[in-house]
Design a protein around this motif. Structure first.
Motif, PDB file in Angstrom:
ATOM      1  N   VAL A   7      -1.899  -1.273   6.982  1.00  0.00           N
ATOM      2  CA  VAL A   7      -2.517  -0.352   6.263  1.00  0.00           C
ATOM      3  C   VAL A   7      -2.265   1.181   6.852  1.00  0.00           C
ATOM      4  O   VAL A   7      -1.980   2.126   6.160  1.00  0.00           O
ATOM      5  N   ALA A  36      -4.030   0.336  -7.177  1.00  0.00           N
ATOM      6  CA  ALA A  36      -3.566  -0.234  -5.826  1.00  0.00           C
ATOM      7  C   ALA A  36      -4.148  -1.698  -5.569  1.00  0.00           C
ATOM      8  O   ALA A  36      -3.030  -2.318  -4.965  1.00  0.00           O
ATOM      9  N   LEU A  39       0.686  -1.307   0.080  1.00  0.00           N
ATOM     10  CA  LEU A  39       0.107   0.226  -0.095  1.00  0.00           C
ATOM     11  C   LEU A  39       0.712   1.139   0.129  1.00  0.00           C
ATOM     12  O   LEU A  39       0.371   2.420   0.049  1.00  0.00           O
ATOM     13  N   LEU A  76      -0.946  -4.530  -4.799  1.00  0.00           N
ATOM     14  CA  LEU A  76      -0.974  -5.433  -3.601  1.00  0.00           C
ATOM     15  C   LEU A  76      -1.185  -6.882  -3.984  1.00  0.00           C
ATOM     16  O   LEU A  76      -0.578  -7.666  -3.238  1.00  0.00           O
TER      17      LEU A  76
END
Length: 506
Positions: A118, A210, A69, A214
């Motif tokens: 995160v 994104a 991330l 990931l």
């Protein structure tokens, strides 16, 4: 005093240096969090009884999600404001750390570590990109980045010591609660000292990109971990193929978009790529080193957590001093010499472990000092080279790429070198007679599991079990260190070629 030339970058003043101090808090926190977890693993193994794979994922979940991330969060910070993202990430990190402290099982702790990743992804590119915009002068910026890198090493010093005190008086969950008092000053002083910055022409938030990056990170590391632990399998091959497809799709998407999340054309710049390769490999082997040295000191040497943490202080101190000295050396000696030399010194440290007698923990502690000297020099200068290659308004994306190298290295350190230790242990371990099938299965998973089983046996049986387990663990450590030495030596040659035209910064 002669005034600066009109095109000379402005020099930082007292406010900028004060802001740097505040920005060190999340850096220290993340470093402490990683180091403390390594030292808490023995207690976690005894209390939660995780499988060997769960134990690896406890370490891997955080840096893996964070690495996946970082690029999206770097782009988001460029868009919404880097300081704003830093403050949001700090709040979330403190809250989830409190939840992780009371995780009731191995899977629950893995999940908490993933959520921490995160919020950690909001912290790291924000700190480095803010520093890039605060310090425009080359020497000041290099010094500030050296201090930033020192924050990681200082956390390496504080983590084992503070964690050792906590682990001797409280359960393992207390190590996660450190985040709360560290982040409160940031939330109070950050809005006062740290100016907001953002890209004046940011690209749109790209959720597809994104998800692709990931998926590529998750698939690649899972494939490596699975192959190392259980050998080649259709599932591991499928995960590796999925990671390759996701990575390829991500690159193609960035090349097509008018304002990409990650400008992959930056990798055409030799200096940029050389700095990233250096930090990726150096982080991989250094984190892999910590994975097995922390277990050796506590489970083999029998040191309590505090004494084991103090045994690592010389290595962390060597890293700090080396990074600061490297900034001065780089004014006269080109990075093309200093960075590969640092990697060569790290190689020597790993060879000490690969070829040494591990029955005495002194070999590991000394090797960590040698490795720290090389790491401090190589990573400090390489990190500066990456940021210096881009314009200040693009600092968020460049910082995210740089941090991705660090954090992917942290995940790969456990996935590659940690898995090599675990696989070597599993192959070399021979359960002594007299164990139940359940006891033999637990002891064969990890060294911590064997120590836990030994506590339920009589003295003679426990002695046999521990002798076999320690011998198997040292076999895995020798193999892991040899792999690390080979990676470092090859990277030193590659980085020397990529940086060969980079001059010293006078």
């Amino acid at each position: 005093m002669t005034p600066p030339a009109p095109d000379a970058p402005a020099r930082a003043g007292a406010r900028e240096w004060g802001a740097l101090v505040v920005l060190m808090l999340p850096v220290l926190l993340i470093s402490v969090d990683n180091t403390v977890l390594h030292f808490a693993l023995p207690q976690i193994s005894l209390e939660l009884r995780p499988t060997g794979r769960q134990l690896l994922w406890m370490v891997d979940a955080y840096p893996l999600v964070l690495a996946g991330l970082l690029v999206p969060m770097g782009a988001l910070g460029d868009r919404v404001g880097r300081r704003r993202l830093l403050l949001v990430g700090s709040t979330g990190f403190a809250a989830v750390s409190a939840l992780a402290a009371f995780a009731p099982s191995g899977p629950a702790l893995v999940a908490a570590r993933a959520v921490l990743g995160v919020f950690g992804a909001m912290l790291m590119p924000a700190t480095l990109s803010l520093i890039r915009n605060l310090f425009r002068d080359t020497v000041q910026r290099r010094t500030a980045i050296a201090v930033w890198a020192t924050g990681f090493s200082a956390g390496g010093v504080l983590g084992p010591v503070v964690g050792g005190v906590l682990l001797e008086h409280f359960r393992w969950g207390s190590v996660f609660l450190v985040a709360v008092p560290v982040l409160v000053p940031l939330l109070v002083l950050g809005p006062v000292l740290v100016p907001e910055s953002r890209d004046p022409r940011p690209g749109p938030v790209d959720l597809v990109s994104a998800a692709l990056v990931l998926a590529a990170m998750l698939g690649a590391v899972w494939a490596l971990k699975s192959t190392g632990a259980a050998g080649a399998s259709p599932a591991a091959a499928a995960a590796g193929a999925a990671a390759l497809l996701a990575g390829t799709a991500f690159v193609r998407r960035q090349l097509r978009r008018p304002v990409p999340m990650l400008d992959v054309r930056l990798f055409r710049r030799r200096v940029f790529t050389g700095g990233l390769v250096n930090n990726l490999v150096a982080s991989t082997v250094f984190i892999g080193f910590l994975f097995f040295v922390s277990q050796h000191l506590q489970l083999v040497e029998g040191l309590p957590p505090l004494r084991a943490g103090l045994a690592l202080v010389p290595g962390a101190a060597a890293t700090i001093l080396s990074g600061l000295v490297a900034v001065r050396v780089a004014r006269r000696v080109p990075p093309a010499v200093v960075v590969p030399a640092g990697l060569a010194v790290m190689t020597a440290g790993f060879l000490m472990v690969a070829l040494g007698d591990l029955s005495d923990g002194t070999v590991l502690v000394t090797a960590l000092v040698v490795t720290g000297i090389g790491s401090g020099a190589a990573q400090t200068l390489a990190g500066d080279l990456v940021l210096a290659e881009v314009e200040p308004e693009r600092a968020g994306a460049a910082s995210a790429i740089s941090e991705t190298a660090y954090e992917l290295g942290a995940a790969l350190g456990v996935a590659v070198l940690g898995t090599a230790v675990t696989a070597g242990y599993a192959r070399a371990f021979a359960p002594p007679p007299g164990l139940s099938p359940e006891q033999a299965a637990v002891a064969a998973e990890t060294l911590g599991g064997a120590v836990g089983v030994a506590g339920d046996l009589d003295a003679a049986a426990a002695g046999q079990l521990l002798t076999s387990a320690v011998g198997a663990f040292e076999t895995g450590v020798h193999a892991s260190a040899a792999i690390g030495a080979g990676l470092l030596a090859a990277t030193a040659v590659l980085v020397r070629l990529l940086l060969r035209r980079q001059p010293a910064a006078h």
